[in-house]
Scaffold this motif. Sequence first.
Motif, PDB file in Angstrom:
ATOM      1  N   PRO A   1      -6.683  -9.580   2.779  1.00 27.44           N
ATOM      2  CA  PRO A   1      -5.263 -10.117   2.915  1.00 27.44           C
ATOM      3  C   PRO A   1      -4.509 -10.419   4.181  1.00 27.44           C
ATOM      4  CG  PRO A   1      -5.811  -8.015   1.699  1.00 27.44           C
ATOM      5  CD  PRO A   1      -7.021  -8.548   2.458  1.00 27.44           C
TER       6      PRO A   1
ATOM      7  N   ASN B   1      -2.921  -1.752  -3.735  1.00 25.68           N
ATOM      8  CA  ASN B   1      -2.150  -3.046  -3.703  1.00 25.68           C
ATOM      9  C   ASN B   1      -0.758  -2.911  -3.108  1.00 25.68           C
ATOM     10  OD1 ASN B   1      -4.378  -4.629  -4.659  1.00 25.68           O
ATOM     11  ND2 ASN B   1      -3.518  -4.529  -6.882  1.00 25.68           N
ATOM     12  N   GLU B   2       0.060  -2.102  -3.607  1.00 24.25           N
ATOM     13  CA  GLU B   2       1.187  -1.856  -3.138  1.00 24.25           C
ATOM     14  C   GLU B   2       1.334  -1.495  -1.559  1.00 24.25           C
ATOM     15  OE1 GLU B   2       4.419   0.355  -5.584  1.00 24.25           O
ATOM     16  OE2 GLU B   2       2.470   1.041  -6.475  1.00 24.25           O
TER      17      GLU B   2
ATOM     18  N   GLU C   1     -10.343   1.766  -0.465  1.00 24.75           N
ATOM     19  CA  GLU C   1     -10.613   2.532  -1.787  1.00 24.75           C
ATOM     20  C   GLU C   1     -10.874   3.777  -1.487  1.00 24.75           C
ATOM     21  OE1 GLU C   1     -13.280  -0.100  -3.766  1.00 24.75           O
ATOM     22  OE2 GLU C   1     -11.794  -1.589  -4.479  1.00 24.75           O
TER      23      GLU C   1
ATOM     24  N   ASP D   1     -12.075  -5.718   3.357  1.00 22.99           N
ATOM     25  CA  ASP D   1     -10.742  -5.035   3.485  1.00 22.99           C
ATOM     26  C   ASP D   1      -9.747  -5.773   4.373  1.00 22.99           C
ATOM     27  OD1 ASP D   1     -11.540  -2.508   2.182  1.00 22.99           O
ATOM     28  OD2 ASP D   1     -12.654  -2.195   3.938  1.00 22.99           O
TER      29      ASP D   1
ATOM     30  N   LEU E   1      -1.067  -2.082   0.610  1.00 23.56           N
ATOM     31  CA  LEU E   1      -1.617  -3.096   1.412  1.00 23.56           C
ATOM     32  C   LEU E   1      -0.506  -4.280   1.596  1.00 23.56           C
ATOM     33  CD1 LEU E   1      -5.320  -3.632   0.068  1.00 23.56           C
ATOM     34  CD2 LEU E   1      -4.535  -3.104   2.436  1.00 23.56           C
ATOM     35  N   LYS E   2       0.320  -4.755   0.490  1.00 22.25           N
ATOM     36  CA  LYS E   2       1.593  -5.307   0.713  1.00 22.25           C
ATOM     37  C   LYS E   2       2.690  -5.051   1.585  1.00 22.25           C
ATOM     38  CE  LYS E   2       0.869  -8.836  -2.416  1.00 22.25           C
ATOM     39  NZ  LYS E   2       0.570 -10.261  -1.986  1.00 22.25           N
TER      40      LYS E   2
ATOM     41  N   TYR F   1      -2.422   3.311  -5.556  1.00 17.77           N
ATOM     42  CA  TYR F   1      -1.381   2.111  -5.284  1.00 17.77           C
ATOM     43  C   TYR F   1      -1.979   1.351  -4.291  1.00 17.77           C
ATOM     44  CZ  TYR F   1       0.230   6.870  -3.284  1.00 17.77           C
ATOM     45  OH  TYR F   1       0.363   7.894  -2.872  1.00 17.77           O
TER      46      TYR F   1
END
Length: 325
Positions: free
Chosen positions: A61, A30-31, A21, A58, A33-34, A28
Motif C-alpha cells: 500500500p 484494512n482500516e 496479519e 506488507d 493500514l488506511k 480491522y
Amino acid sequence: MIKAIPEWSKQEYLMLSLPHEKTDWKPYLNEILKAYENFINHVSKFQKVLLIAPSEKDFKPFKHMQNIEFFICDTNDTWIRDYGPIEILDNNVIKVLNFKFNAWGNKFKSELDNALNSKLFKDKFKENIKDIDFILEGGSVDFNGQGVLLTTKDCLLNSNRNSHLNQKEIETHLKEFFGLSRIIWLENGFIQGDDTDHHIDTLARFIDENTIAYSICENEKDIHFKPLKAMEHELLKTGFNLVKLPLPSPIFYDNKRLGASYANFVFINNALIVPFYNDKNDLIVKENLEKVIKNRQIIGVDARVFLRQNGSLHCACNNLFKGQK
C-alpha cells in the motif's frame, strides 16, 4: 559529554512498524493500514520515512509514495516508539542506545520487537549500537534537550520493569544514560485505555526547552478530571511555561473507552503532527499549539483507528536524527 536529543531536532527518518496479519490489528487490518497511509503521506512530504514489516507484501500500500524506504523484519506489534532505538549525543556524535523491551511489563509477547534494533542497525545502517541492560520505553520519557527529563512514577518505578532497582538507583542510571541534571517525576495523571502504566507521551510533553504541553480534562464528572487536575498542580511547580491540551469527548469502540490524548503528537522536520479525533477540541488544541510553535506547520491527522490497540500517532513511530548513515 552526553546529551539527550529533544524530538524537535533535525531528523533523518521517521520510522514506523506496520500492522500486519500476525498482529492484533488483524480484525480491522484494512482500516488501520488506511490510517497509516494517511499519516505517512503527511510525513513523507517533509522528510524520509522508514517502514518496517515482516514481508515485501506488507509494503504494497505504500510503494506509490515518495520519500519511503523499507526494511523487512519480523515484529510482534506496531508500537515502535517503545521498542525502537533511543539516540543521544556523545561529544556531539549521535550514538544509538538499545534498551530492553518487555511489552510494558510482560503484558504481551515481545521477543521479536526486542530484537529489532540489533537487526536494523546491523543490516541497514551498518552501525554499532550500545545494548543497555535496563528496561525502558521511548514513550515513557520526554526530554527538553537541556538536561531535563519528564516522566511518571507509575511507569518507571513499576515493579514490572526494573524491580531490582529503587528510585534513587533508577535516577542514577537515567542521569548517566542521558546526561541529565534534573528529573521531573509526575505522581498524578492517567488516560483511561492506556495499558503502558501511564506513559508520559499521553500526558505531558516538552514542545521547546522551556515549555510543556499537557492534557487537561474540562468535564468535572469525567474520570480524568481529578487526576489531571492534580497533575496540573505538579506541573505548575516545575517552573516551565505551560500549554493546555483539553481532552476530546470520550471515544468508544466495542463498548470500551479508548485512550485519546492530544499529547501524543509527533515532531517531524518543519512540522508537528497532532492526533485529531473528529472532536471540537481538535481545532482548539491546534490553535493553542500554533500560538507557541511559530516555526512549524501544525497538521492534524485522524488517529481514531490507532486507539483501538491502545496507542496513537507518537506511539506508532520513532525518530532517527540527522547524522545516521
